[in-house]
Design a protein around this motif. Structure first.
Motif, PDB file in Angstrom:
ATOM      1  N   PRO A   1       0.770  -1.132   0.087  1.00  0.00           N
ATOM      2  CA  PRO A   1       0.086  -0.178  -0.117  1.00  0.00           C
ATOM      3  C   PRO A   1       0.905   1.257   0.041  1.00  0.00           C
ATOM      4  CG  PRO A   1      -0.971  -1.533   1.453  1.00  0.00           C
ATOM      5  CD  PRO A   1       0.299  -2.145   1.020  1.00  0.00           C
ATOM      6  N   GLU A   2       2.056   1.194   0.686  1.00  0.00           N
ATOM      7  CA  GLU A   2       2.972   2.493   0.887  1.00  0.00           C
ATOM      8  C   GLU A   2       3.243   2.722  -0.778  1.00  0.00           C
ATOM      9  OE1 GLU A   2       3.697   4.658   3.069  1.00  0.00           O
ATOM     10  OE2 GLU A   2       2.163   3.826   4.411  1.00  0.00           O
ATOM     11  N   GLU A   3       3.624   1.549  -1.450  1.00  0.00           N
ATOM     12  CA  GLU A   3       3.928   1.736  -3.143  1.00  0.00           C
ATOM     13  C   GLU A   3       2.996   2.691  -3.900  1.00  0.00           C
ATOM     14  OE1 GLU A   3       5.938  -1.068  -5.095  1.00  0.00           O
ATOM     15  OE2 GLU A   3       6.899  -1.998  -3.198  1.00  0.00           O
ATOM     16  N   ILE A   4       1.667   2.197  -3.543  1.00  0.00           N
ATOM     17  CA  ILE A   4       0.501   3.127  -4.160  1.00  0.00           C
ATOM     18  C   ILE A   4       0.597   4.515  -3.684  1.00  0.00           C
ATOM     19  CG2 ILE A   4      -1.975   2.860  -4.387  1.00  0.00           C
ATOM     20  CD1 ILE A   4      -0.939   0.503  -5.422  1.00  0.00           C
ATOM     21  N   LEU A   5       0.826   4.952  -2.386  1.00  0.00           N
ATOM     22  CA  LEU A   5       0.863   6.192  -2.214  1.00  0.00           C
ATOM     23  C   LEU A   5       1.887   6.873  -2.711  1.00  0.00           C
ATOM     24  CD1 LEU A   5      -0.085   5.846   1.777  1.00  0.00           C
ATOM     25  CD2 LEU A   5      -1.759   6.617  -0.141  1.00  0.00           C
ATOM     26  N   THR A   6       3.066   6.343  -2.744  1.00  0.00           N
ATOM     27  CA  THR A   6       4.049   6.624  -3.582  1.00  0.00           C
ATOM     28  C   THR A   6       3.851   7.068  -5.073  1.00  0.00           C
ATOM     29  OG1 THR A   6       5.661   5.874  -2.086  1.00  0.00           O
ATOM     30  CG2 THR A   6       6.727   6.392  -4.090  1.00  0.00           C
ATOM     31  N   LEU A   7       3.443   6.150  -5.514  1.00  0.00           N
ATOM     32  CA  LEU A   7       2.885   6.212  -6.896  1.00  0.00           C
ATOM     33  C   LEU A   7       1.748   7.578  -7.020  1.00  0.00           C
ATOM     34  CD1 LEU A   7       2.774   5.221  -9.894  1.00  0.00           C
ATOM     35  CD2 LEU A   7       0.865   3.851  -9.176  1.00  0.00           C
ATOM     36  N   PHE A   8       0.959   7.508  -6.283  1.00  0.00           N
ATOM     37  CA  PHE A   8       0.121   8.637  -6.283  1.00  0.00           C
ATOM     38  C   PHE A   8       0.809  10.155  -6.158  1.00  0.00           C
ATOM     39  CE2 PHE A   8      -2.962  11.369  -3.413  1.00  0.00           C
ATOM     40  CZ  PHE A   8      -3.844  11.534  -4.379  1.00  0.00           C
ATOM     41  N   GLU A   9       1.865  10.309  -5.243  1.00  0.00           N
ATOM     42  CA  GLU A   9       2.467  11.486  -5.344  1.00  0.00           C
ATOM     43  C   GLU A   9       3.095  11.552  -6.352  1.00  0.00           C
ATOM     44  OE1 GLU A   9       2.512  13.549  -2.494  1.00  0.00           O
ATOM     45  OE2 GLU A   9       0.936  12.351  -1.695  1.00  0.00           O
TER      46      GLU A   9
ATOM     47  N   MET B   1      -8.787  -3.292  -1.790  1.00  0.00           N
ATOM     48  CA  MET B   1      -8.642  -4.703  -2.094  1.00  0.00           C
ATOM     49  C   MET B   1      -7.520  -5.155  -1.150  1.00  0.00           C
ATOM     50  SD  MET B   1      -9.487  -4.777  -6.347  1.00  0.00           S
ATOM     51  CE  MET B   1      -8.568  -6.526  -6.399  1.00  0.00           C
ATOM     52  N   LEU B   2      -6.428  -4.379  -1.130  1.00  0.00           N
ATOM     53  CA  LEU B   2      -5.346  -4.801  -0.278  1.00  0.00           C
ATOM     54  C   LEU B   2      -5.753  -4.641   1.348  1.00  0.00           C
ATOM     55  CD1 LEU B   2      -2.391  -2.836  -2.518  1.00  0.00           C
ATOM     56  CD2 LEU B   2      -3.282  -5.510  -2.394  1.00  0.00           C
ATOM     57  N   ASN B   3      -6.781  -4.347   1.504  1.00  0.00           N
ATOM     58  CA  ASN B   3      -7.200  -4.296   2.852  1.00  0.00           C
ATOM     59  C   ASN B   3      -6.557  -3.056   3.674  1.00  0.00           C
ATOM     60  OD1 ASN B   3      -8.997  -4.895   5.037  1.00  0.00           O
ATOM     61  ND2 ASN B   3      -7.272  -6.203   6.127  1.00  0.00           N
ATOM     62  N   ALA B   4      -6.231  -2.074   2.938  1.00  0.00           N
ATOM     63  CA  ALA B   4      -5.551  -0.777   3.306  1.00  0.00           C
ATOM     64  C   ALA B   4      -6.334   0.207   3.417  1.00  0.00           C
ATOM     65  CB  ALA B   4      -4.460  -0.448   2.604  1.00  0.00           C
ATOM     66  N   LYS B   5      -7.331   0.186   4.450  1.00  0.00           N
ATOM     67  CA  LYS B   5      -8.327   1.208   4.523  1.00  0.00           C
ATOM     68  C   LYS B   5      -7.714   2.616   4.760  1.00  0.00           C
ATOM     69  CE  LYS B   5     -12.386  -1.423   6.034  1.00  0.00           C
ATOM     70  NZ  LYS B   5     -13.276  -1.476   7.088  1.00  0.00           N
ATOM     71  N   ASP B   6      -6.932   2.705   5.596  1.00  0.00           N
ATOM     72  CA  ASP B   6      -6.185   4.079   5.895  1.00  0.00           C
ATOM     73  C   ASP B   6      -5.646   4.761   4.905  1.00  0.00           C
ATOM     74  OD1 ASP B   6      -7.125   3.773   8.586  1.00  0.00           O
ATOM     75  OD2 ASP B   6      -5.145   3.042   9.379  1.00  0.00           O
ATOM     76  N   GLU B   7      -4.775   3.869   3.958  1.00  0.00           N
ATOM     77  CA  GLU B   7      -4.343   4.705   2.656  1.00  0.00           C
ATOM     78  C   GLU B   7      -5.308   5.080   1.912  1.00  0.00           C
ATOM     79  OE1 GLU B   7      -3.509   1.913   4.277  1.00  0.00           O
ATOM     80  OE2 GLU B   7      -1.159   1.885   4.655  1.00  0.00           O
ATOM     81  N   ALA B   8      -6.665   4.261   1.704  1.00  0.00           N
ATOM     82  CA  ALA B   8      -7.738   4.586   0.739  1.00  0.00           C
ATOM     83  C   ALA B   8      -8.297   5.763   1.225  1.00  0.00           C
ATOM     84  CB  ALA B   8      -8.768   3.551   0.706  1.00  0.00           C
TER      85      ALA B   8
END
Length: 276
Positions: A194-202, A225-232
């Motif tokens: 999930p952290e990589e998704i946030l990095t991609l977002f940035e 889907m990754l069960n990463a609610k906080d990041e979503a």
């Protein structure tokens, strides 16, 4: 019958009998005895295709470009296509580079033919990536081809290059939201953190593009889907700030994540919002 016609007829008869050495000698002698004739060069190159002497094809095609400087681009492409069919990758590349040099007015066409070459399975994915990186101004890459390239880079474990190519394609999609969503759908499953998704977002924000609401919803949906609610939630909260016109939709999605204990229900709603 002219001398040129006689020489060509004799060489063709020898080739049909698979007497390639005699045919080669006949054609080489015709080059010495007769005025320059493109048909003699073409038949000699055809002979070298048959016996897989591809370096000779290059040698005599280069000679032909000097003798006949008005050879059009299709002549180069016909030779390069035949070489590619024979898996003579290096020789095909030499012909296309020669076309690029001799026909600078057609740089877009020759660059796209080179892309076709580097897409060949026998070429290195890294070579393909570097070619695109160095020639992106003159290349047109359809969505389906970009997906093939993404997968080739990923399978070769060129993860940095895979992401860089994705961002490049995303960036050049401009206002084509459908293309962006297709690229995201293909690329996101390659990321499991999930952290990589946030990095991609940035990174997507930093390239200066406006991210449409559907992109926020697609990213947050994958995080669910990754069960990463906080990041979503983090992405949706930024959506409220960055896309005030869609603030109510982002708040609706956030409320759903807060209230629902059923990920499938949340995903269904996010996918619905992403599709609108």
């Amino acid at each position: 019958m002219t001398s040129e016609q006689e020489a060509l007829q004799r060489a063709r008869a020898q080739m049909s009998e698979e007497n390639f050495t005699a045919a080669e000698q006949s054609l080489l002698q015709a080059m010495v005895d007769l005025p320059p004739n493109i048909e003699i060069y073409n038949l000699l190159m055809e002979l070298y295709y048959k016996v897989e002497l591809f370096s000779k094809v290059i040698e005599y095609f280069k000679q032909a470009t000097i003798k006949f400087p008005d050879l059009n681009l299709n002549s180069y492409f016909m030779v390069s296509d035949n070489l590619l069919k024979a898996n003579a990758i290096k020789e095909c590349e030499l012909i296309l580079l020669l076309a690029q040099k001799n026909h600078p007015e057609h740089v877009s066409q020759t660059t796209n033919k080179l892309l076709e070459l580097y897409m060949h399975p026998a070429t290195s994915p890294l070579l393909l990536f570097n070619f695109i990186k160095n020639n992106y101004c003159n290349i047109s890459i359809p969505t389906d081809i970009s997906i093939v390239i993404l997968n080739r880079l990923f399978k070769a474990e060129l993860l940095k290059e895979c992401q860089e190519f994705f961002i490049f394609m995303f960036n050049t999609s401009m206002g084509d939201i459908h293309r962006k969503k297709v690229l995201l759908k293909e690329y996101l499953p390659k990321i499991k953190d999930p952290e990589e998704i946030l990095t991609l977002f940035e990174k997507l924000k930093r390239i200066g593009l406006q991210l449409e609401p559907a992109i926020y919803f697609s990213l947050s949906s994958y995080l669910i889907m990754l069960n990463a609610k906080d990041e979503a939630k983090q992405i949706l909260e930024e959506g409220i700030e960055n896309e005030p016109k869609s603030a109510l939709l982002f708040k609706e999605a956030l409320d759903l994540i807060h209230e629902s204990s059923e990920p499938s229900k949340t995903l269904k709603k996010l996918d619905e919002l992403s599709s609108n």
